[in-house]
Design an enzyme around this catalytic site. Structure first.
Site, PDB file in Angstrom:
ATOM      1  N   LYS A 182     -29.636  18.170  13.924  1.00 55.96           N
ATOM      2  CA  LYS A 182     -31.230  17.546  14.115  1.00 55.96           C
ATOM      3  C   LYS A 182     -31.501  18.942  13.303  1.00 55.96           C
ATOM      4  O   LYS A 182     -31.962  19.419  14.106  1.00 55.96           O
ATOM      5  CB  LYS A 182     -31.169  17.203  15.061  1.00 55.96           C
ATOM      6  N   GLY A 235     -32.850  28.785  17.382  1.00 59.23           N
ATOM      7  CA  GLY A 235     -34.006  28.285  17.138  1.00 59.23           C
ATOM      8  C   GLY A 235     -34.905  29.597  17.843  1.00 59.23           C
ATOM      9  O   GLY A 235     -33.921  30.668  18.210  1.00 59.23           O
ATOM     10  N   SER A 236     -35.664  29.517  18.647  1.00 67.23           N
ATOM     11  CA  SER A 236     -36.150  30.145  19.875  1.00 67.23           C
ATOM     12  C   SER A 236     -35.908  29.895  20.989  1.00 67.23           C
ATOM     13  O   SER A 236     -34.734  29.787  21.573  1.00 67.23           O
ATOM     14  CB  SER A 236     -37.469  28.882  20.231  1.00 67.23           C
ATOM     15  N   THR A 239     -36.135  27.306  24.272  1.00 65.03           N
ATOM     16  CA  THR A 239     -35.087  26.215  23.542  1.00 65.03           C
ATOM     17  C   THR A 239     -33.685  26.468  23.684  1.00 65.03           C
ATOM     18  O   THR A 239     -33.411  25.565  23.754  1.00 65.03           O
ATOM     19  CB  THR A 239     -35.333  25.461  21.999  1.00 65.03           C
ATOM     20  N   CYS A 290     -36.534  35.638  11.796  1.00 66.42           N
ATOM     21  CA  CYS A 290     -35.874  36.681  12.602  1.00 66.42           C
ATOM     22  C   CYS A 290     -35.272  37.360  12.849  1.00 66.42           C
ATOM     23  O   CYS A 290     -35.719  38.338  13.751  1.00 66.42           O
ATOM     24  CB  CYS A 290     -34.368  35.398  13.737  1.00 66.42           C
TER      25      CYS A 290
HETATM   26  P1  NAD Z   1     -37.708  25.797  18.099  1.00 69.46           P
HETATM   27  O1  NAD Z   1     -36.667  26.080  19.539  1.00 69.46           O
HETATM   28  O2  NAD Z   1     -38.474  25.561  18.194  1.00 69.46           O
HETATM   29  O3  NAD Z   1     -36.674  24.577  17.542  1.00 69.46           O
HETATM   30  C1  NAD Z   1     -35.734  24.610  16.733  1.00 69.46           C
HETATM   31  C2  NAD Z   1     -34.737  23.621  16.676  1.00 69.46           C
HETATM   32  O4  NAD Z   1     -34.943  23.143  18.329  1.00 69.46           O
HETATM   33  C3  NAD Z   1     -35.275  22.178  16.347  1.00 69.46           C
HETATM   34  O5  NAD Z   1     -34.874  21.633  15.480  1.00 69.46           O
HETATM   35  C4  NAD Z   1     -36.306  21.662  17.482  1.00 69.46           C
HETATM   36  O6  NAD Z   1     -36.592  19.890  17.471  1.00 69.46           O
HETATM   37  C5  NAD Z   1     -35.418  21.761  18.709  1.00 69.46           C
HETATM   38  N1  NAD Z   1     -35.872  21.713  19.798  1.00 69.46           N
HETATM   39  C6  NAD Z   1     -36.809  21.552  20.358  1.00 69.46           C
HETATM   40  N2  NAD Z   1     -36.543  21.510  22.011  1.00 69.46           N
HETATM   41  C7  NAD Z   1     -36.108  21.306  21.970  1.00 69.46           C
HETATM   42  C8  NAD Z   1     -35.008  20.089  23.035  1.00 69.46           C
HETATM   43  N3  NAD Z   1     -35.929  20.636  24.062  1.00 69.46           N
HETATM   44  N4  NAD Z   1     -34.064  19.563  22.858  1.00 69.46           N
HETATM   45  C9  NAD Z   1     -33.584  20.282  21.543  1.00 69.46           C
HETATM   46  N5  NAD Z   1     -33.378  20.708  20.882  1.00 69.46           N
HETATM   47  C10 NAD Z   1     -35.096  20.986  20.721  1.00 69.46           C
HETATM   48  O7  NAD Z   1     -37.744  27.357  17.044  1.00 69.46           O
HETATM   49  P2  NAD Z   1     -38.620  26.948  15.545  1.00 69.46           P
HETATM   50  O8  NAD Z   1     -39.887  26.886  16.118  1.00 69.46           O
HETATM   51  O9  NAD Z   1     -38.071  25.720  15.227  1.00 69.46           O
HETATM   52  O10 NAD Z   1     -37.882  28.391  15.277  1.00 69.46           O
HETATM   53  C11 NAD Z   1     -38.697  29.581  15.358  1.00 69.46           C
HETATM   54  C12 NAD Z   1     -37.227  30.685  16.144  1.00 69.46           C
HETATM   55  O11 NAD Z   1     -35.828  30.423  15.465  1.00 69.46           O
HETATM   56  C13 NAD Z   1     -37.804  31.967  16.152  1.00 69.46           C
HETATM   57  O12 NAD Z   1     -37.884  32.516  18.039  1.00 69.46           O
HETATM   58  C14 NAD Z   1     -36.637  32.915  15.316  1.00 69.46           C
HETATM   59  O13 NAD Z   1     -36.148  34.176  15.942  1.00 69.46           O
HETATM   60  C15 NAD Z   1     -35.657  31.792  15.379  1.00 69.46           C
HETATM   61  N6  NAD Z   1     -34.619  31.750  14.856  1.00 69.46           N
HETATM   62  C16 NAD Z   1     -33.884  32.727  15.393  1.00 69.46           C
HETATM   63  C17 NAD Z   1     -32.333  32.545  14.060  1.00 69.46           C
HETATM   64  C18 NAD Z   1     -30.956  33.630  14.263  1.00 69.46           C
HETATM   65  O14 NAD Z   1     -29.845  33.873  13.590  1.00 69.46           O
HETATM   66  N7  NAD Z   1     -31.502  34.519  15.151  1.00 69.46           N
HETATM   67  C19 NAD Z   1     -32.441  32.317  12.328  1.00 69.46           C
HETATM   68  C20 NAD Z   1     -33.802  31.551  12.680  1.00 69.46           C
HETATM   69  C21 NAD Z   1     -34.984  31.488  13.300  1.00 69.46           C
END
Ligand code: NAD
Length: 487
Positions: A182, A235-236, A239, A290
């Site tokens: 996804k 992601g964050s 989430t 990140c």
């Molecule tokens: P996000 O958590 O908002 O979204 C990430 C993904 O999760 C997206 O595809 C989104 O559609 C999906 N998502 C959102 N809510 C969901 C739910 N309830 N159920 C299932 N999927 C859901 O994060 P973002 O804003 O896209 O990305 C930024 C964040 O990602 C920052 O915190 C960043 O530091 C982190 N990040 C971490 C790494 C790592 O390797 N540690 C790498 C890149 C980004």
């Protein structure tokens, strides 16, 4: 900045899901816009529903037994074919991701897309070369077998969607799992290209599926699905918590690679020029990284020298069109994200934190934000404690190593840390003491895929990379035979 929508259309990127080897639409769609030119949509993607999620997981479940029964070498043939196709399509993928995310085109071409191909080649080879651990004890021969775990759901963020999606998909497929990916709704296009390339590489229907849509809708349905056996998430932290709950509901293992607030420690014995140059690079990709070292922690005795070298580099930054070679700072991805970054800086200002540089939108308009440096009033300031994910760094000083470590470890995050020092002993002491999944000394972002990757604290759960990822996407089985009972 005007973009060529015709060029994008000519790339023929499907706006539909890819499920069971077929392109499938949804009744609803969502708009995608480019951070380089927000005026009109660049795509209208299929907006997946819980039913679509179910369809995709069933396709992955049906394809699983046959894919799992192939040898690692047989799976490797498909993955290498896919890697070749990614390389052949570097320009197409890089140009698309540049428009979709706003990332600098030259770094996409030079690094990120190649890394996508490398992810598949690397895992094909690693899985093939797995040697089962074998030993004798208590009159039995013991072996550790890696059994493919089942259908895996992979969910990725918008800041480097192609690289991060391949980083997780490659070990899952190499380990014998089938995958439902996804992509992020703010930047879904390069993963649609990945689906087309997987199709061209001849991956059997259902082995790799891509479902587009909104996280809270189709993403939530996927991670709750009872037939899913692994969830790989980036992601964050917010989430991540939701994903961990969903995984717990079905007792499914998850990995979560989450946000960071990395310390960038500059000791008085270091090469100040090199440290300052690297510190200025933390604004790359508008700080939407990140792993960035966003908290500059500088030994008091060299603060003035470091600051003047740092400003020399940051003042040379060029904000502008991500497609131009001379641009060094990209736009933020979305107006909502620009507002979020702006909110952080406004609250810092209201809190009495000192804005040393930047602190505003730029005169070029659009979604660019000035590279910003803030001297916080205290270590408790929100701007120090929470991830901004934009071109905003903080700068603080420390007297000695002990204070440096205490400051480095004073947030809830623990993804990465950067240390600049000429002393191997100090590097060792500080490197051990800082809470982080990855510590770089006198360098940054050098990645070896065999190393474990992940975070501690609210920066993540579990490790991917190398054998750690292949273990995650497998069920490890202990197989024992009583010695002397078989020939
Ligand atoms: P996000 O958590 O908002 O979204 C990430 C993904 O999760 C997206 O595809 C989104 O559609 C999906 N998502 C959102 N809510 C969901 C739910 N309830 N159920 C299932 N999927 C859901 O994060 P973002 O804003 O896209 O990305 C930024 C964040 O990602 C920052 O915190 C960043 O530091 C982190 N990040 C971490 C790494 C790592 O390797 N540690 C790498 C890149 C980004």
């Amino acid at each position: 900045m005007p973009i060529n929508r015709e060029m994008l259309r000519s790339m023929n990127i499907s706006e539909d899901h890819y499920i069971g080897g077929k392109r499938i639409a949804s009744t609803d769609r969502f708009e995608v816009r480019s951070p380089l030119d927000w005026s009109e949509p660049i795509a209208n993607m299929a907006r997946g529903t819980a039913e679509d999620a179910d369809r995709a997981v069933s396709a992955a479940r049906q394809a699983f037994p046959e894919w799992a029964s192939l040898s690692a070498a047989e799976r490797g043939t498909y993955l290498r074919r896919l890697a070749d196709l990614i390389e052949r399509n570097t320009d197409r993928i890089a140009e698309t991701e540049c428009l979709d995310v706003g990332l600098l085109l030259r770094s996409l071409k030079a690094r990120l897309v190649n890394r996508g191909a490398h992810n598949f080649r690397y895992y094909a080879e690693l899985a093939e070369n797995y040697e089962e651990r074998t030993w004798s004890s208590k009159g039995t021969v013991n072996r550790v077998m890696r059994m493919p775990a089942g259908p895996a759901v992979i969910i990725t963020p918008w800041n480097a969607p192609f690289m991060l999606s391949t980083w997780k998909t490659a070990p899952a497929l190499a380990a014998g799992c089938t995958v439902v990916l996804k992509p992020p709704e703010w930047a879904p296009l390069s993963c649609s290209i990945l689906a087309s390339l997987a199709d061209e590489a001849g991956l059997p229907p259902g082995v790799f599926n891509v479902i587009q849509g909104i996280g809270e809708e189709v993403g939530a349905a996927l991670v709750r699905h009872p037939d899913v056996r692994r969830i790989g998430f980036t992601g964050s932290p917010e989430t991540g918590r939701f994903i961990a709950h969903a995984g717990a509901g079905n007792l499914v293992p998850i990995t979560a690679e989450l946000g960071g607030k990395g310390p960038f420690l500059v000791f008085e014995d270091c090469d100040i020029e090199a440290a300052a140059e690297k510190a200025a690079l933390q604004y790359d990709d508008a700080g939407q990284v990140c792993l960035a070292g966003t908290r500059l922690l500088v030994q008091k005795s060299i603060y003035d020298n470091f600051a003047s070298a740092f400003f020399k580099y940051t003042d040379a930054h060029v904000l502008g069109d991500s497609r131009e070679d001379h641009t060094t700072v990209a736009p933020l991805i979305h107006p909502d994200h620009l507002q979020r970054v702006e909110g952080f800086v406004e609250r810092a200002r209201a809190n009495g934190d000192k804005i040393v540089r930047g602190g505003h939108r730029t005169s070029i308009g659009g979604l660019w934000y000035e590279p910003t440096l803030i001297e916080p009033k205290s270590n408790e300031s929100e701007i120090v404690q929470n991830e901004v994910f934009g071109p905003v760094l903080t700068i603080q000083t420390f007297e000695n190593e002990e204070e440096a470590i205490a400051l480095a470890n004073s947030t809830k995050y623990g993804l990465s840390a950067i240390i600049y020092t000429a002393s191997a002993e100090r590097a060792e002491r500080v490197g051990r003491a800082v809470r982080a999944g990855t510590v770089w000394t006198n360098c940054f972002l050098v990645r070896d895929l065999s190393a474990p990757f992940g975070g501690t604290g609210i920066s993540g759960i579990g490790r991917e990379g190398g054998d750690y990822a292949l273990d995650f996407y497998s069920d490890l089985k202990t197989f024992q035979v009583k010695e002397g009972t078989t020939e």
